[in-house]
Motif scaffolding. Structure first.
Motif, PDB file in Angstrom:
ATOM      1  N   LYS A 158       0.804  -1.217   0.000  1.00 14.18           N
ATOM      2  CA  LYS A 158       0.000   0.000   0.000  1.00 14.18           C
ATOM      3  C   LYS A 158       0.844   1.278   0.000  1.00 14.18           C
ATOM      4  O   LYS A 158       0.294   2.374   0.060  1.00 14.18           O
ATOM      5  N   ASN A 159       2.158   1.157  -0.055  1.00 12.93           N
ATOM      6  CA  ASN A 159       3.009   2.342  -0.151  1.00 12.93           C
ATOM      7  C   ASN A 159       3.610   2.490  -1.555  1.00 12.93           C
ATOM      8  O   ASN A 159       4.461   3.354  -1.779  1.00 12.93           O
ATOM      9  N   THR A 160       3.174   1.671  -2.503  1.00 14.09           N
ATOM     10  CA  THR A 160       3.775   1.650  -3.838  1.00 14.09           C
ATOM     11  C   THR A 160       2.936   2.433  -4.842  1.00 14.09           C
ATOM     12  O   THR A 160       1.715   2.254  -4.926  1.00 14.09           O
ATOM     13  N   PHE A 161       3.594   3.302  -5.600  1.00 16.42           N
ATOM     14  CA  PHE A 161       2.972   3.928  -6.764  1.00 16.42           C
ATOM     15  C   PHE A 161       3.237   3.011  -7.958  1.00 16.42           C
ATOM     16  O   PHE A 161       4.391   2.723  -8.285  1.00 16.42           O
ATOM     17  N   ASN A 162       2.179   2.558  -8.601  1.00 14.81           N
ATOM     18  CA  ASN A 162       2.279   1.605  -9.702  1.00 14.81           C
ATOM     19  C   ASN A 162       1.894   2.320 -10.998  1.00 14.81           C
ATOM     20  O   ASN A 162       0.708   2.542 -11.274  1.00 14.81           O
ATOM     21  N   LEU A 163       2.889   2.698 -11.790  1.00 17.94           N
ATOM     22  CA  LEU A 163       2.683   3.558 -12.957  1.00 17.94           C
ATOM     23  C   LEU A 163       3.383   2.926 -14.159  1.00 17.94           C
ATOM     24  O   LEU A 163       4.585   3.115 -14.363  1.00 17.94           O
ATOM     25  N   ASN A 164       2.646   2.157 -14.940  1.00 15.05           N
ATOM     26  CA  ASN A 164       3.219   1.361 -16.021  1.00 15.05           C
ATOM     27  C   ASN A 164       2.733   1.805 -17.388  1.00 15.05           C
ATOM     28  O   ASN A 164       1.672   2.425 -17.520  1.00 15.05           O
ATOM     29  N   MET A 172      -4.319  -5.316  -7.608  1.00 11.39           N
ATOM     30  CA  MET A 172      -4.614  -5.130  -6.193  1.00 11.39           C
ATOM     31  C   MET A 172      -3.412  -4.477  -5.538  1.00 11.39           C
ATOM     32  O   MET A 172      -2.340  -4.411  -6.110  1.00 11.39           O
ATOM     33  N   GLY A 173      -3.600  -4.023  -4.302  1.00 10.41           N
ATOM     34  CA  GLY A 173      -2.494  -3.384  -3.631  1.00 10.41           C
ATOM     35  C   GLY A 173      -2.170  -2.048  -4.267  1.00 10.41           C
ATOM     36  O   GLY A 173      -2.890  -1.542  -5.131  1.00 10.41           O
ATOM     37  N   SER A 174      -1.073  -1.428  -3.851  1.00 11.05           N
ATOM     38  CA  SER A 174      -0.554  -0.134  -4.275  1.00 11.05           C
ATOM     39  C   SER A 174      -1.305   1.012  -3.597  1.00 11.05           C
ATOM     40  O   SER A 174      -2.469   0.880  -3.207  1.00 11.05           O
ATOM     41  N   LYS A 175      -0.633   2.108  -3.464  1.00  7.35           N
ATOM     42  CA  LYS A 175      -1.257   3.348  -2.993  1.00  7.35           C
ATOM     43  C   LYS A 175      -2.065   3.965  -4.123  1.00  7.35           C
ATOM     44  O   LYS A 175      -3.199   4.404  -3.942  1.00  7.35           O
ATOM     45  N   ALA A 176      -1.441   3.979  -5.300  1.00  8.45           N
ATOM     46  CA  ALA A 176      -2.108   4.493  -6.494  1.00  8.45           C
ATOM     47  C   ALA A 176      -1.626   3.703  -7.698  1.00  8.45           C
ATOM     48  O   ALA A 176      -0.444   3.385  -7.811  1.00  8.45           O
ATOM     49  N   THR A 177      -2.541   3.373  -8.583  1.00  2.03           N
ATOM     50  CA  THR A 177      -2.209   2.676  -9.826  1.00  2.03           C
ATOM     51  C   THR A 177      -2.761   3.466 -10.997  1.00  2.03           C
ATOM     52  O   THR A 177      -3.906   3.916 -10.971  1.00  2.03           O
ATOM     53  N   MET A 178      -1.936   3.642 -12.015  1.00  2.00           N
ATOM     54  CA  MET A 178      -2.383   4.179 -13.301  1.00  2.00           C
ATOM     55  C   MET A 178      -1.883   3.206 -14.365  1.00  2.00           C
ATOM     56  O   MET A 178      -0.688   3.135 -14.643  1.00  2.00           O
ATOM     57  N   LEU A 179      -2.785   2.441 -14.935  1.00  3.23           N
ATOM     58  CA  LEU A 179      -2.405   1.349 -15.838  1.00  3.23           C
ATOM     59  C   LEU A 179      -3.488   1.142 -16.888  1.00  3.23           C
ATOM     60  O   LEU A 179      -4.629   0.827 -16.562  1.00  3.23           O
ATOM     61  N   TYR A 180      -3.106   1.302 -18.162  1.00  6.17           N
ATOM     62  CA  TYR A 180      -4.067   1.221 -19.264  1.00  6.17           C
ATOM     63  C   TYR A 180      -3.431   0.462 -20.434  1.00  6.17           C
ATOM     64  O   TYR A 180      -2.935   1.073 -21.390  1.00  6.17           O
ATOM     65  N   PRO A 181      -3.395  -0.876 -20.365  1.00  7.08           N
ATOM     66  CA  PRO A 181      -2.818  -1.642 -21.480  1.00  7.08           C
ATOM     67  C   PRO A 181      -3.453  -1.231 -22.805  1.00  7.08           C
ATOM     68  O   PRO A 181      -4.671  -1.043 -22.896  1.00  7.08           O
TER      69      PRO A 181
END
Length: 475
Positions: free
Chosen positions: A276-282, A301-310
């Protein structure tokens, strides 16, 4: 007395929440500058052309603003790149991939033992790769596929052993560093990841798996996955990701580039459970040629914030693209996911099925784009977004964008948002289930379209992770 289910849940929780004392052979300075980029390239003994690409990506990064103007986007104000360690080489004597599992240091082997990687290798998999911090520490491809010309190795090794293939495809056409700020950041400091090459007319009948583990506090992981599927070939690539919980922020900013040649078929599946402390920006993108098929299956699931758009670009006539996604947001989480499809040729087809679950004030958002170009006649697209909320504190948004520049096309969109119904829970309780089990059964049915697309062990794991998230046991 604990039930078997309780014990299995506890085992799953331990697998993802344990952490190891940091032990590294080399660690870059915190932050990002030209010297850091040069140090990473030198430590990897890269050719000059790769260093030049890194430095060009760094310039793009410097000239691009942080994304802040998307409506409803996650808050990135707490992310400070200058406080992230971009490169940590783990302490592995063999420097690179271990030839056998036993060659790995005890602490790294123990980490992946807990994550089930050796067990996965023994099951129906064609190959297994494991990345720890910034480098792949183990990779193995079954001999039967190597004999057919299939290549599965870490990206650093591919730069040395397959320079022409990498040079042609690496961040040139699918994900150029000019695409967005985090693609540029990735291009400057990328490390590790997988290179997969499937020769023409070869079908790899069993999945290939890679697992990425971020163990250290305050680090960034920037693995690069490059898949080239030649005409008539077929492959299923599965990726898993995890990190333990820390007090400071981590960053995951990987990139995936997939080239699906004519009549080829690629499925890319991922189950991510970041702390929950991870920014997930792929950034993930596939270029799909005529009559080829690209399939994306993802659980976030998880992460503080996710921005992901395959994203898939349907370049050739008759190309097909399918997206199936599941997102789960709990307290303090903002999971912004979706899909992008560009129909650039006639008779192309896409389907997007998105499922999201939010509880305890978490937020999920579907953000998608379907673009049908002028001349892409007789193309079709179908978008279906379903959101499930547990309480009045949680939110779920849907932001579909449709850009239709051709008249002879078939376009459909459907979105539903709802809470778990009291009637449904009451009905299941009348059949002997308690409140928690009833809700878990409803959620299991809700996500079934996702789990049925995954191999059995991943489907079971995805269900377990969501059960733990519902209980607040992870992170």
């Amino acid at each position: 007395m604990s039930s078997d289910s309780d014990l299995e849940d506890a085992d799953t929780e331990k697998r993802f929440e344990f952490k190891k004392e940091q032990s590294s052979a080399f660690e870059s300075e915190m932050g990002l500058n030209e010297e850091t980029v040069r140090v990473i390239s030198e430590d990897k003994d890269e050719p000059e052309w790769m260093l030049e690409r890194r430095l060009k990506a760094l310039e793009h990064y410097k000239n691009m603003p942080m994304p802040t103007d998307w409506p409803g986007q996650p808050d990135l104000s707490e992310l400070d790149i200058q406080k992230i360690i971009p490169y940590i080489r783990p302490d592995v004597e063999t420097r690179g991939e271990a030839e056998t599992w036993e060659d790995l240091p005890d602490e790294i082997r123990d980490t992946f033992d807990k994550l089930g990687i050796p067990e996965a290798e023994k099951e129906a998999l064609s190959g297994v790769g494991a990345q720890y911090e910034s480098e792949v520490v183990y990779q193995n491809m079954k001999e039967q596929w190597e004999k057919k010309g299939v290549v599965f190795m870490n990206m650093d090794r591919a730069v040395q052993e397959h320079p022409e293939l990498v040079k042609e495809h690496f961040m040139t056409k699918a994900v150029p560093p000019s695409d967005n700020k985090f693609a540029a950041l990735h291009g400057a400091v990328w490390s590790g990841g997988s290179f997969v090459y499937i020769p023409e007319d070869v079908s790899v009948e069993m999945p290939i798996q890679a697992y990425f583990r971020m163990n250290s506090e305050g680090m960034g992981q920037f693995e690069h996955t490059l898949i080239v599927a030649e005409p008539g070939s077929e492959v299923h690539y599965i990726e898993g990701c995890s990190a333990p919980q820390y007090a400071t922020h981590n960053l995951h900013s990987g990139a995936v580039e997939i080239f699906v040649r004519e009549d080829a078929h690629v499925q890319y599946s991922t189950v991510q459970n970041w702390s929950k402390n991870t920014f997930n920006l792929n950034t993930k993108r596939a270029l799909v040629d005529a009559n080829a098929t690209m399939e994306w299956v993802s659980g976030s699931m998880g992460s503080k914030a996710t921005m992901l758009y395959p994203c898939s670009v349907l370049k050739g006539e008759g190309a097909t693209d399918n997206h199936i996604t599941i997102a789960f947001a709990g307290e303090g989480q903002d999971i912004d996911t979706g899909a992008k499809v560009y129909h650039n040729a006639p008779k192309t087809k896409s389907t997007i099925e998105s499922k999201s679950i939010s509880k305890d004030g978490g937020r999920t958002n579907y953000r998608g784009l379907v673009h049908i170009a002028n001349g892409a006649s007789q193309s079709s697209t179908s978008v279906e977004c379903d959101a499930l909320m547990f309480d009045n504190k949680s939110t779920s948004d849907t932001m579909p964008y449709m850009e239709i520049n051709e008249s002879t096309v078939d376009v459909a969109h459907e979105a539903t948002v709802g809470k778990i119904g009291d009637e449904d829970v009451f009905y299941l309780q009348s059949r002997g289930l308690d409140d928690d089990d009833a809700k878990q059964m409803i959620v299991a049915g809700f996500i079934e379209p996702i789990t049925e697309e995954l191999p059995l062990e991943y489907a079971v794991e995805l269900n377990r992770l969501i059960e733990l998230e519902m209980e607040g046991s992870l992170g």
